[in-house]
Design an enzyme around this catalytic site. Structure first.
Site, short mmCIF file in Angstrom:
data_model
loop_
_atom_site.label_atom_id
_atom_site.label_comp_id
_atom_site.label_asym_id
_atom_site.label_seq_id
_atom_site.Cartn_x
_atom_site.Cartn_y
_atom_site.Cartn_z
N SER A 107 -13.48 -4.15 2.37
CA SER A 107 -14.51 -3.41 1.62
C SER A 107 -15.92 -3.80 2.06
O SER A 107 -16.79 -4.04 1.20
CB SER A 107 -14.33 -3.62 0.11
OG SER A 107 -13.10 -3.12 -0.33
N TYR A 156 0.86 -1.19 0.00
CA TYR A 156 0.00 0.00 0.00
C TYR A 156 0.89 1.24 0.00
O TYR A 156 1.64 1.49 0.93
CB TYR A 156 -0.91 0.03 1.22
CG TYR A 156 -1.94 -1.07 1.29
CD1 TYR A 156 -2.34 -1.76 0.15
CD2 TYR A 156 -2.53 -1.41 2.50
CE1 TYR A 156 -3.29 -2.77 0.23
CE2 TYR A 156 -3.49 -2.42 2.58
CZ TYR A 156 -3.86 -3.09 1.44
OH TYR A 156 -4.80 -4.09 1.53
#
Length: 317
Positions: A205, A58
Site C-alpha cells: 500500500s 487473496y
C-alpha cells in the site's frame, strides 16, 4: 526499469514490484477481469517489473491461480514470484491467523499447485500467529527452503524482536509492511533494522490504498464491495481532511512535471537501499504511471517537504 539487489545476499530485481491482491480481492471485486489482470502482469514484465506478490488467502485461493496463469511457460523464468501463508478465512467473514507448522507444510504445496510452479522465489509469513511460537512456524518455512520449494523466506507486519527470533532459526530475506506518506510506522525501528541487516523491505500500500494518487475525493466514489469503505481514513469526514495531504503531494508533482502517484512512490523508494514498493493495480494505465516512479529523483528539498507532511486523520484499520 533499474534494478537493485534484493537485500545484501539477494538477486537483482526491479525496484518496483506489483502487488496482485486487488485483482481478485478487496478492491472493486465486482469488476474482476482475469484476462485483463493476466495482461497487466505480462505488461509489467515488459516494463521491467520482476517482483510479483500474492498470497494464498487473496480471493481466497483465487489470486494465486490468476498470477500462475499469467506467469505460465516462458514468463515464469522472468519473474521473482512471492506468495504468503498464515491468514485463513474464519467465521462470519472474519480472518484468522494460522502459523502451525503443519499448516505451512500443507499450504506451500497447495500454493505451488495453484501457481503452476515447482518453487517460489519468496515465501512469506503473512502474519505471526500469537498462539504459535514464531520459532516453530519459521522452522517449517526453513523446511520449505531445504526442500527447494522456496528459495528464500520472509516475514510480514512484524516487529524487530520477532525478526530477531526468526533469524536465530533461519535467515530472513525480507520483511513486508505498510509504508507510505500516510503510514510511516516502519520508519521508526523496523526499516532501520532491516537496512542494517541487509534484509529487503517490501512496502505494501505505498500509495495509501490509492488515496495518494488523488483519484479519490469522496467516500461515495468507492465501489459498494470495496473494503476501503470500512477503513477509518476513508470515512467521509476523515477523507475530506486527508485531501489536504494529497493536495500537497499534487503541488510537488506539478512543480516537477510528474504525477502524484510517482511522487508518492519515489518518496518510498528513497527510504532505503533495499526498499521495493509493491503498488497494486489491475489496469494498464495505472501500471504505466506507477512504473514511471522508478525514474523520478526527488531533490533534498522535495523529500524534506514530503517528510514534513502531517499525519493523516483516522487510524489505519
Amino acid at each position: 526499469m533499474r534494478k537493485a539487489a534484493f537485500g545484501s545476499n539477494g538477486p537483482e530485481v526491479g525496484v518496483l514490484g506489483l502487488g496482485c491482491m486487488g485483482m481478485t480481492w478487496a478492491y472493486d471485486v465486482g469488476n474482476r477481469d482475469d484476462d485483463t489482470s493476466v495482461a497487466v502482469i505480462r505488461r509489467a514484465l515488459d516494463l521491467g517489473v520482476t517482483l510479483f506478490d500474492t498470497a494464498d488467502m487473496y480471493g481466497p485461493y483465487t489470486n494465486e491461480e490468476v498470477v500462475g496463469a499469467a506467469l505460465a511457460g516462458p514468463y515464469r523464468e522472468r519473474a521473482f514470484l512471492a506468495t504468503k501463508v498464515g491468514i485463513v478465512p474464519g467465521g462470519a467473514g472474519q480472518l484468522e491467523r494460522n502459523g502451525r507448522p503443519e499448516h505451512v507444510r500443507r499450504s506451500i504445496d497447495e500454493s505451488l499447485r495453484r501457481l503452476g510452479t515447482d518453487h517460489v522465489d519468496l515465501y512469506q509469513l503473512h502474519r505471526v500467529d500469537p498462539d504459535v511460537p514464531i520459532e516453530e512456524t519459521w522452522g517449517a518455512f526453513a523446511e520449505a527452503v531445504r526442500a527447494g520449494k522456496a528459495l528464500r523466506i520472509g516475514l510480514s507486519e512484524v516487529g524487530v524482536e520477532e525478526i530477531r527470533r526468526a533469524q536465530a532459526v533461519h535467515p530472513v530475506a525480507s520483511v513486508q509492511s505498510e509504508l507510505s506518506l500516510w503510514t510511516r510506522d516502519a520508519l521508526a525501528e523496523v526499516l532501520p533494522y532491516t537496512e542494517a541487516q541487509g534484509i529487503a523491505f517490501l512496502p505494501f500500500s505505498p500509495l495509501g490504498r490509492g488515496f495518494l494518487t488523488g483519484s479519490i475525493s469522496s467516500f461515495d466514489e468507492l465501489p459498494a464491495d470495496d473494503f476501503r469503505r470500512r477503513l477509518p481514513r476513508f470515512q467521509q469526514d476523515a477523507l475530506k481532511a486527508n485531501l489536504a495531504l494529497v493536495g500537497r503531494v499534487r503541488e510537488i508533482a506539478e512543480r516537477i512535471g510528474t504525477t502524484p502517484a510517482r511522487v508518492a512512490l519515489a518518496w518510498v523508494l528513497a527510504q532505503g537501499r533495499y526498499v521495493f514498493p509493491i503498488p497494486g493495480t489491475k489496469t494498464p494505465r495505472y501500471l504505466a504511471d506507477n512504473v514511471g516512479a522508478a525514474d523520478i529523483e526527488l531533490s533534498a528539498a522535495d523529500l524534506a517537504e514530503l517528510d514534513a507532511l502531517p499525519v493523516p486523520t483516522g487510524e489505519r484499520y
